[in-house]
Scaffold this active site. Structure first.
Site, PDB file in Angstrom:
ATOM      1  N   SER A 190       0.831  -1.214   0.000  1.00 45.01           N
ATOM      2  CA  SER A 190       0.000   0.000   0.000  1.00 45.01           C
ATOM      3  C   SER A 190       0.862   1.260   0.000  1.00 45.01           C
ATOM      4  O   SER A 190       0.402   2.332  -0.419  1.00 45.01           O
ATOM      5  CB  SER A 190      -0.958   0.003   1.191  1.00 45.01           C
ATOM      6  OG  SER A 190      -0.280  -0.117   2.420  1.00 45.01           O
ATOM      7  N   LEU A 237      -1.500   6.004   0.643  1.00 44.57           N
ATOM      8  CA  LEU A 237      -2.945   5.983   0.840  1.00 44.57           C
ATOM      9  C   LEU A 237      -3.358   4.944   1.889  1.00 44.57           C
ATOM     10  O   LEU A 237      -4.348   5.126   2.597  1.00 44.57           O
ATOM     11  CB  LEU A 237      -3.629   5.682  -0.504  1.00 44.57           C
ATOM     12  CG  LEU A 237      -5.130   5.785  -0.574  1.00 44.57           C
ATOM     13  CD1 LEU A 237      -5.634   7.164  -0.178  1.00 44.57           C
ATOM     14  CD2 LEU A 237      -5.623   5.426  -1.986  1.00 44.57           C
ATOM     15  N   HIS A 238      -2.637   3.856   2.010  1.00 49.33           N
ATOM     16  CA  HIS A 238      -2.869   2.770   2.985  1.00 49.33           C
ATOM     17  C   HIS A 238      -4.330   2.316   3.079  1.00 49.33           C
ATOM     18  O   HIS A 238      -4.800   1.652   2.171  1.00 49.33           O
ATOM     19  CB  HIS A 238      -2.333   3.153   4.365  1.00 49.33           C
ATOM     20  CG  HIS A 238      -0.829   3.106   4.459  1.00 49.33           C
ATOM     21  ND1 HIS A 238      -0.054   2.119   3.896  1.00 49.33           N
ATOM     22  CD2 HIS A 238       0.054   3.946   5.069  1.00 49.33           C
ATOM     23  CE1 HIS A 238       1.228   2.333   4.153  1.00 49.33           C
ATOM     24  NE2 HIS A 238       1.331   3.447   4.853  1.00 49.33           N
ATOM     25  N   ASP A 239      -5.060   2.648   4.153  1.00 53.99           N
ATOM     26  CA  ASP A 239      -6.336   1.982   4.445  1.00 53.99           C
ATOM     27  C   ASP A 239      -7.304   1.905   3.263  1.00 53.99           C
ATOM     28  O   ASP A 239      -7.877   0.829   3.006  1.00 53.99           O
ATOM     29  CB  ASP A 239      -7.038   2.640   5.640  1.00 53.99           C
ATOM     30  CG  ASP A 239      -6.351   2.342   6.964  1.00 53.99           C
ATOM     31  OD1 ASP A 239      -5.282   1.692   6.943  1.00 53.99           O
ATOM     32  OD2 ASP A 239      -6.879   2.759   8.016  1.00 53.99           O
ATOM     33  N   CYS A 241      -6.738   1.569   0.304  1.00 56.70           N
ATOM     34  CA  CYS A 241      -6.252   0.579  -0.663  1.00 56.70           C
ATOM     35  C   CYS A 241      -6.899  -0.783  -0.432  1.00 56.70           C
ATOM     36  O   CYS A 241      -7.171  -1.529  -1.391  1.00 56.70           O
ATOM     37  CB  CYS A 241      -4.725   0.440  -0.573  1.00 56.70           C
ATOM     38  SG  CYS A 241      -3.829   1.893  -1.131  1.00 56.70           S
TER      39      CYS A 241
END
Ligand SMILES: [Ca+2]
Length: 315
Positions: A190, A237-239, A241
């Site tokens: 991510s 962006l992490h979460d 994703c």
């Protein structure tokens, strides 16, 4: 169209994930369940309620959940991560009423009502672990779990452990060992999807309160970026994703692997041990995301927020 439950700890990137799930054309979001993580359990529920209110007329039940991890002491995140964006003390932010069901029971109810349910985890795994223990039949109703949790490489909180796993390693061990199909989005993957200026600008250009909140959250996340030896150039962006990958598996490349959680105390507590090469005799239990189509993932986020925007404009 997939039935999806989002278990999370908003958290600005969780909140963007909630909005993405509410707007995504391939997702029927059935519930948002919250627990302790970046913030205390009551604050994450409030933040989810604020986020859902910004998406009206789309709405979804929001539940409050576990107050802390199964065994370990609760960890407290740096508050700096959440000084902006969501703030429950801000009177200008409306919120929906919380659902009376506890997150654990909401997960069980959703798994009963929506067989084949996809559960996306973007916080510590406490609620789902408790649901699997309290309602063993829940396992039969869940088709897939998609986790933003762990890393094949370096940790994000300790050198060995990623934050979501480290907050409750024993819960993560229950989830990864549940036998339910898991798609793992490691932070190594991510981290390749940036919250860059063009992405923020595209969201900010959309009309309506959902897009306005999403743009504010994305911009605030950019301010939390820390440089490091292997840190990406831009804030990841992490979460969201995990939501976007659950909605459209074509966005990611996955490799089957065995993933176990280190639950003994010591330097590696909370580490996800990812075995891509069959070095143990344990069966594979995860499809591990090793790459994102970055442009398509950013497009998918903008598309989901744009759908909410159109809904709010009455288009
Ligand atoms: Ca989170």
């Amino acid at each position: 169209m997939i039935d999806l439950l989002h278990d999370c700890d908003p958290g600005n990137d969780d909140a963007v994930g909630i909005l993405a799930a509410l707007g995504h054309p391939a997702v029927n979001l059935v519930a948002v369940t919250t627990g302790a993580g970046h913030l205390a359990f009551d604050r994450t529920a409030e933040n989810a309620a604020i986020t859902v209110a910004a998406a009206r007329p789309r709405t979804v039940p929001v539940s409050r959940g576990a107050e802390g991890p199964l065994l370990r002491e609760r960890m407290i995140a740096r508050i700096l991560d959440f000084e902006s964006g969501l703030d429950s003390d801000r009177p200008d932010l409306d919120r929906v009423a919380l659902d009376p069901l506890h997150s654990v029971d909401q997960i069980a109810a959703a798994a009963r009502a929506h067989p084949g349910l996809t559960i996306v985890m973007t916080g510590p795994f406490t609620n789902l672990a408790l649901a699997l223990r309290r309602h063993p039949q829940v396992k039969d109703g869940i088709g897939r779990i998609v986790t933003l949790g762990g890393a094949w490489g370096l940790g994000t909180k300790t050198a060995a452990a990623e934050w979501n796993i480290l907050c409750d390693p024993e819960a993560a061990a229950i989830v990864y060992g549940s036998g339910i199909p898991v798609t793992m989005v490691p932070v190594d993957a991510s981290a390749t999807v940036p919250i860059d200026d063009p992405l923020v600008a595209r969201v900010a250009a959309l009309p309506g309160p959902a897009a306005a909140l999403a743009a504010e959250l994305l911009a605030s996340l950019r301010t939390t970026h820390r440089p490091g030896v292997f840190a990406p150039a831009e804030m990841p962006l992490h979460d969201p994703c995990a939501i976007l990958a659950a909605a459209d598996p074509a966005l990611v490349t996955t490799v089957p692997a065995r993933v176990d959680i280190e639950t003994t105390s010591g330097l590696n507590y909370g580490r996800t041990v990812v075995d891509f090469a069959g070095r143990t005799d344990r069966p594979n239990n995860c499809d591990v995301v090793i790459a994102f189509d970055v442009a398509a993932t950013q497009d998918a986020l903008v598309g989901a927020i744009a759908a909410l925007s159109r809904l709010q404009q009455g288009a």
